[in-house]
Design an enzyme around this catalytic site. Structure first.
Site, mmCIF file in Angstrom:
data_model
loop_
_atom_site.group_PDB
_atom_site.id
_atom_site.type_symbol
_atom_site.label_atom_id
_atom_site.label_comp_id
_atom_site.label_asym_id
_atom_site.label_seq_id
_atom_site.Cartn_x
_atom_site.Cartn_y
_atom_site.Cartn_z
ATOM 1 N N LYS A 193 2.264 -8.217 -5.221
ATOM 2 C CA LYS A 193 3.028 -8.063 -3.968
ATOM 3 C C LYS A 193 3.400 -9.440 -3.392
ATOM 4 C CE LYS A 193 1.722 -3.589 -3.942
ATOM 5 N NZ LYS A 193 2.503 -2.410 -4.135
HETATM 6 C C1 PLP Z 1 1.643 -1.194 -4.314
HETATM 7 C C2 PLP Z 1 2.066 0.062 -3.691
HETATM 8 C C3 PLP Z 1 1.161 0.884 -3.013
HETATM 9 C C4 PLP Z 1 -0.302 0.577 -2.851
HETATM 10 O O1 PLP Z 1 -0.933 0.200 -3.993
HETATM 11 P P1 PLP Z 1 -2.475 -0.250 -4.052
HETATM 12 O O2 PLP Z 1 -2.615 -0.608 -5.494
HETATM 13 O O3 PLP Z 1 -3.311 0.894 -3.651
HETATM 14 O O4 PLP Z 1 -2.667 -1.420 -3.140
HETATM 15 C C5 PLP Z 1 1.659 2.025 -2.411
HETATM 16 N N1 PLP Z 1 2.963 2.339 -2.467
HETATM 17 C C6 PLP Z 1 3.864 1.566 -3.112
HETATM 18 C C7 PLP Z 1 5.289 1.980 -3.083
HETATM 19 C C8 PLP Z 1 3.440 0.418 -3.764
HETATM 20 O O5 PLP Z 1 4.336 -0.335 -4.414
#
Ligand code: PLP
Length: 400
Positions: A193
């Site tokens: 991210k």
């Molecule tokens: C990354 C992401 C999440 C959350 O992911 P985690 O691995 O639980 O931190 C949720 N929704 C979207 C659209 C994502 O890209």
């Protein structure tokens, strides 16, 4: 400070994603480690306050993942078993799974062919007598059309949870940062991210009472005064540890730098790929909305075999991923809800052709040249050899 080891050497594979960890991150994590306080210490509140300040909001609760943030968000919104929640099938699976955690039903609707976000007209058509909430996702960091979704929610008395896990730093048309509209909004800090805490996430809460509830639920339902003897409600262990918070604080200090590095890489791809026939690039910002760059996904030209393209790119040292597969076509969702191909044609068409290219802050001009050159060459090859083409490239539903 960037690490020089980030530069790939000849023969190396250019990775899809890579966190940008500098000296400040190392120092702050080490300080947290040395403090002897590894959980529920001062870094948690500091990280929450720093994130709240960046977003221009008052109440943020940091948790162990974006998925945990989504789960606590739908609970805080008041989701109940049997409820229907209108959401997008073009997302990471967590945005639909969090609805299932509470015994409710995700009701998918199709997406906008330009932004790939939930189509507000399709969302309106999907609202039924059992619908209690809307769960839009700001996919690939592009802001969803919240004003129209908020109108719809008002009209039908629906709650809203925003999945902003891919969109830290994005801005709506009206200038409001994504996540700062007063709705519950979940962020994620997985290593691919915009900022990372390792694993981690955060929930923007509309008021202090909601934050108090979320803080309690992330910590086993303990009373706010941390009384170890009393658990006032059902809770979870969704805590974010001090090392992760320290890492997140250091990353937040560099947020603008990280976002502009990502925007530079996106602009570099756009420049290099704009003239490839039939290749579709991510939509440019429009009407004052600003994307926060999370991935760089292209749509391959119609008829190109994506599996063959990925293999040929890998042979040239370029890692790619079929991102994202449509959630409603996952076997679990098909079996449980009877979803089938053809129900959400825009989403399915995008999911079948979409390919994520390597995307992170440390890609320089030579890597961008290499990836773009490889993609251009591979597409030319596949077009020249009809055996490598299939009339309709089937999704191989690769994971994320
Ligand atoms: C990354 C992401 C999440 C959350 O992911 P985690 O691995 O639980 O931190 C949720 N929704 C979207 C659209 C994502 O890209």
């Amino acid at each position: 400070m960037q690490q020089s080891s980030a530069r790939p050497h000849a023969g190396d594979t250019i990775a899809l994603a890579r966190p940008d960890i500098g000296e400040r991150e190392l120092a702050m994590v080490l300080a947290a480690l040395r403090s002897g306080r590894l959980a529920l210490g001062p870094m948690l509140g500091e990280f929450e306050r720093a994130l709240a300040q960046k977003l221009g909001v008052e109440h943020v609760s940091a948790v162990s993942s974006g998925t945990a943030a989504l789960h606590l968000a739908v609970r805080a919104a008041g989701i109940a078993p049997g409820d229907e929640v209108v959401t997008t099938p073009f997302s990471f699976v967590a945005s639909a799974n969090c609805i299932l955690y509470e015994g409710a039903k995700p009701v998918f609707c199709d997406i906008d062919p330009v932004t790939f976000n939930i189509d507000p007209d399709a969302a309106r058509a999907a609202v039924g007598p059992r619908t209690t909430g809307l769960l839009p996702v700001h996919i690939f960091g592009y802001p969803a059309d919240m004003p129209r979704l908020e109108d719809l929610a008002r009209k039908h008395g629906l709650w809203i949870v925003e999945d902003a896990c891919e969109a830290l730093g994005a801005v709506h048309e009206d200038g409001v940062p994504v996540g700062a509209r007063g709705n519950l909004a979940a962020f994620g800090f997985y290593p691919n991210k915009q900022i990372t805490t390792g694993e981690g996430g955060a929930l923007v809460c509309p008021d202090a009472a909601t934050k108090a509830r979320v803080d309690s639920e992330r910590n086993q339902g303990r009373a706010p005064d941390m009384d170890w003897l009393d658990h006032v409600r059902l809770g979870f262990n969704y805590r974010l540890d001090e090392l992760s918070c320290a890492l997140g604080l250091a990353q937040l200090e560099r947020l603008e730098e990280l976002l502009s590095a990502r925007a530079r890489v996106a602009a570099g791809y756009r420049e290099r790929l704009a003239d490839i026939d039939g290749l579709e690039l991510p939509c440019p910002d429009s009407g004052g909305a600003r994307r926060s760059w999370f991935v760089f996904c292209v749509l391959l030209p119609e008829g190109v075999d994506r599996v063959a393209a990925m293999a040929a790119l890998r042979a040239r040292g370029v890692e790619t991923k079929p991102y994202l597969p449509a959630i409603h076509l996952f076997s679990f969702y098909r079996e449980r809800f009877g979803y089938r191909p053809g129900q959400f044609p825009v989403c399915e068409r995008v999911a079948e052709r979409s390919l994520a290219l390597p995307f992170h802050t440390q890609l320089g001009d030579s890597e961008l040249d290499h990836v773009s050159g490889a993609l251009r060459a591979v597409l030319a090859e596949l077009r020249a050899s009809p055996s490598a083409r299939r009339p309709r490239a089937r999704s191989d539903n690769g994971g994320t």
